[in-house]
Design a protein around this motif. Structure first.
Motif, PDB file in Angstrom:
ATOM      1  N   GLN A 193      -6.111   7.806   3.818  1.00 39.61           N
ATOM      2  CA  GLN A 193      -5.321   6.961   2.920  1.00 39.61           C
ATOM      3  C   GLN A 193      -4.712   5.754   3.629  1.00 39.61           C
ATOM      4  OE1 GLN A 193      -2.596   8.568  -0.028  1.00 39.61           O
ATOM      5  NE2 GLN A 193      -3.180  10.644   0.566  1.00 39.61           N
ATOM      6  N   HIS A 219       4.622  14.987  -7.699  1.00 40.93           N
ATOM      7  CA  HIS A 219       3.870  13.988  -6.956  1.00 40.93           C
ATOM      8  C   HIS A 219       4.798  12.852  -6.532  1.00 40.93           C
ATOM      9  CE1 HIS A 219      -0.173  15.629  -7.902  1.00 40.93           C
ATOM     10  NE2 HIS A 219       0.466  16.099  -8.961  1.00 40.93           N
ATOM     11  N   PHE A 220       4.600  12.367  -5.301  1.00 42.93           N
ATOM     12  CA  PHE A 220       5.454  11.321  -4.748  1.00 42.93           C
ATOM     13  C   PHE A 220       4.591  10.239  -4.106  1.00 42.93           C
ATOM     14  CE2 PHE A 220       7.758  15.306  -4.655  1.00 42.93           C
ATOM     15  CZ  PHE A 220       9.005  14.987  -5.160  1.00 42.93           C
ATOM     16  N   GLN A 221       5.234   9.101  -3.842  1.00 43.97           N
ATOM     17  CA  GLN A 221       4.560   8.030  -3.117  1.00 43.97           C
ATOM     18  C   GLN A 221       5.562   7.345  -2.202  1.00 43.97           C
ATOM     19  OE1 GLN A 221       3.359   5.755  -6.617  1.00 43.97           O
ATOM     20  NE2 GLN A 221       4.748   4.100  -6.009  1.00 43.97           N
ATOM     21  N   GLN A 241       5.798   3.741   0.485  1.00 43.10           N
ATOM     22  CA  GLN A 241       5.131   2.548   0.998  1.00 43.10           C
ATOM     23  C   GLN A 241       4.711   2.788   2.441  1.00 43.10           C
ATOM     24  OE1 GLN A 241       7.467  -0.981   0.581  1.00 43.10           O
ATOM     25  NE2 GLN A 241       7.586  -0.857  -1.641  1.00 43.10           N
ATOM     26  N   THR A 242       3.457   2.492   2.743  1.00 46.40           N
ATOM     27  CA  THR A 242       2.977   2.723   4.104  1.00 46.40           C
ATOM     28  C   THR A 242       3.703   1.832   5.115  1.00 46.40           C
ATOM     29  OG1 THR A 242       1.164   1.138   3.765  1.00 46.40           O
ATOM     30  CG2 THR A 242       0.696   3.467   3.337  1.00 46.40           C
ATOM     31  N   GLU A 278       0.847  -1.180   0.000  1.00 49.34           N
ATOM     32  CA  GLU A 278       0.000   0.000   0.000  1.00 49.34           C
ATOM     33  C   GLU A 278       0.890   1.241   0.000  1.00 49.34           C
ATOM     34  OE1 GLU A 278      -2.527  -0.282   3.372  1.00 49.34           O
ATOM     35  OE2 GLU A 278      -3.737  -1.894   2.534  1.00 49.34           O
ATOM     36  N   TYR A 279       0.418   2.287  -0.646  1.00 46.24           N
ATOM     37  CA  TYR A 279       1.216   3.498  -0.774  1.00 46.24           C
ATOM     38  C   TYR A 279       0.451   4.717  -0.268  1.00 46.24           C
ATOM     39  CZ  TYR A 279       4.401   0.835  -3.749  1.00 46.24           C
ATOM     40  OH  TYR A 279       5.289  -0.092  -4.220  1.00 46.24           O
ATOM     41  N   LEU A 280       1.211   5.673   0.255  1.00 51.83           N
ATOM     42  CA  LEU A 280       0.679   6.982   0.606  1.00 51.83           C
ATOM     43  C   LEU A 280       1.164   7.952  -0.468  1.00 51.83           C
ATOM     44  CD1 LEU A 280      -0.642   8.969   2.672  1.00 51.83           C
ATOM     45  CD2 LEU A 280       1.646   9.256   3.628  1.00 51.83           C
ATOM     46  N   PHE A 281       0.237   8.685  -1.047  1.00 49.87           N
ATOM     47  CA  PHE A 281       0.579   9.629  -2.112  1.00 49.87           C
ATOM     48  C   PHE A 281       0.544  11.049  -1.559  1.00 49.87           C
ATOM     49  CE2 PHE A 281      -1.150   5.848  -4.057  1.00 49.87           C
ATOM     50  CZ  PHE A 281      -0.278   5.611  -5.112  1.00 49.87           C
ATOM     51  N   TYR A 282       1.531  11.859  -1.945  1.00 52.04           N
ATOM     52  CA  TYR A 282       1.577  13.242  -1.480  1.00 52.04           C
ATOM     53  C   TYR A 282       2.207  14.123  -2.556  1.00 52.04           C
ATOM     54  CZ  TYR A 282       6.457  12.099  -0.318  1.00 52.04           C
ATOM     55  OH  TYR A 282       7.768  11.700  -0.370  1.00 52.04           O
ATOM     56  N   GLN A 283       2.090  15.419  -2.353  1.00 51.16           N
ATOM     57  CA  GLN A 283       2.552  16.375  -3.363  1.00 51.16           C
ATOM     58  C   GLN A 283       3.433  17.437  -2.716  1.00 51.16           C
ATOM     59  OE1 GLN A 283      -0.631  18.010  -5.692  1.00 51.16           O
ATOM     60  NE2 GLN A 283       0.653  19.540  -6.701  1.00 51.16           N
TER      61      GLN A 283
END
Length: 242
Positions: free
Chosen positions: A182, A141-143, A145-146, A131-136
């Motif tokens: 998320q 844009h970046f991701q 891994q949770t 699972e990934y957390l996406f942010y800016q």
């Protein structure tokens, strides 16, 4: 980072698998940590006592003490998510082992070519579960891994600060409430109005605070003490059967 366990009562087999796996992961540039065991009982004890979450377990079937089938049955009660790869000379155990959901079999003597093929398919399977957390940040844009996140905190209600298990940190503009949506509620818990922690990295839990693997201490707010304790107890039971 991938955590990998190898369990075989043949010491030379453990050494061979470890060296080949290390070489493969080094070539593709993926961090990993490998632990070797020579008895199923010791593998089970380490997982329970140290609360280790292995993504990949290589397990011999014919071992002294608990055999590979017995060991896997206990491990599946603790964790249903790891990939199980049997390393064995005995193909006749295939039917008996179905109930513990093995991902692949490697027949001894194991060749480096077959091992690499299994590792490749294992990583494809595991990457699908990540699972990934996406942010800016700005227009980029970046991701992340949770599973790599230890802690998320809000700075002045406008900025999010993330601490990662490799020691790095990331900061970006955002609200903790939107980030919370998320994240999996089975692994993360909001301990106060501005802090969310990954329960996999908790090393000490008290009624008032939490200590994390990176040494951070986080205060549990009075209003969230009951829910945090309840969610953490559910997490422990679900992952470790305690």
């Amino acid at each position: 980072m991938y955590r990998i366990a190898i369990c075989d009562d043949d010491i030379s087999q453990v050494g061979f698998l470890e060296s080949q796996i290390l070489s493969y992961f080094e070539e593709i540039g993926i961090p990993n940590e490998i632990d070797g065991y020579h008895r199923g009982e010791k593998l089970i004890k380490s997982i329970v006592n140290q609360r280790i979450n292995y993504q990949l377990i290589f397990l011999d079937i014919e071992m002294n003490g608990f055999n590979g089938i017995e060991t896997a049955k206990i491990l599946r009660k603790i964790d249903k998510n790891f990939l199980l790869i049997y390393v064995t000379s005995y193909e006749q155990y295939a039917l008996e082992s179905f109930e513990v959901f093995p991902f692949r079999y490697l027949i001894k003597p194991v060749s480096a070519k077959e091992l690499r093929k299994v590792l490749k398919h294992s990583l494809i399977e595991l990457s699908g579960k990540q699972e990934y957390l996406f942010y800016q940040i700005g227009s980029s844009h970046f991701q992340v891994q949770t599973s790599e996140i230890i802690l998320l905190s809000s700075e002045l209600g406008r900025k999010i600060h993330i601490e990662l298990q490799n020691g790095d940190s990331v900061s970006f503009y955002g609200k903790i409430t939107s980030i919370e949506k998320q994240l999996s509620s089975t692994n993360f818990v909001k301990v106060n109005s501005g802090t969310i922690v990954n329960m996999h990295y908790i090393v000490l839990f008290t009624p008032d605070s939490i200590q994390l693997k990176n040494g951070s201490y986080v205060t549990i707010s009075r209003s969230r003490k009951k829910i945090v304790k309840s969610l953490y107890n559910q997490f422990i039971e679900r992952n470790f059967g305690i």
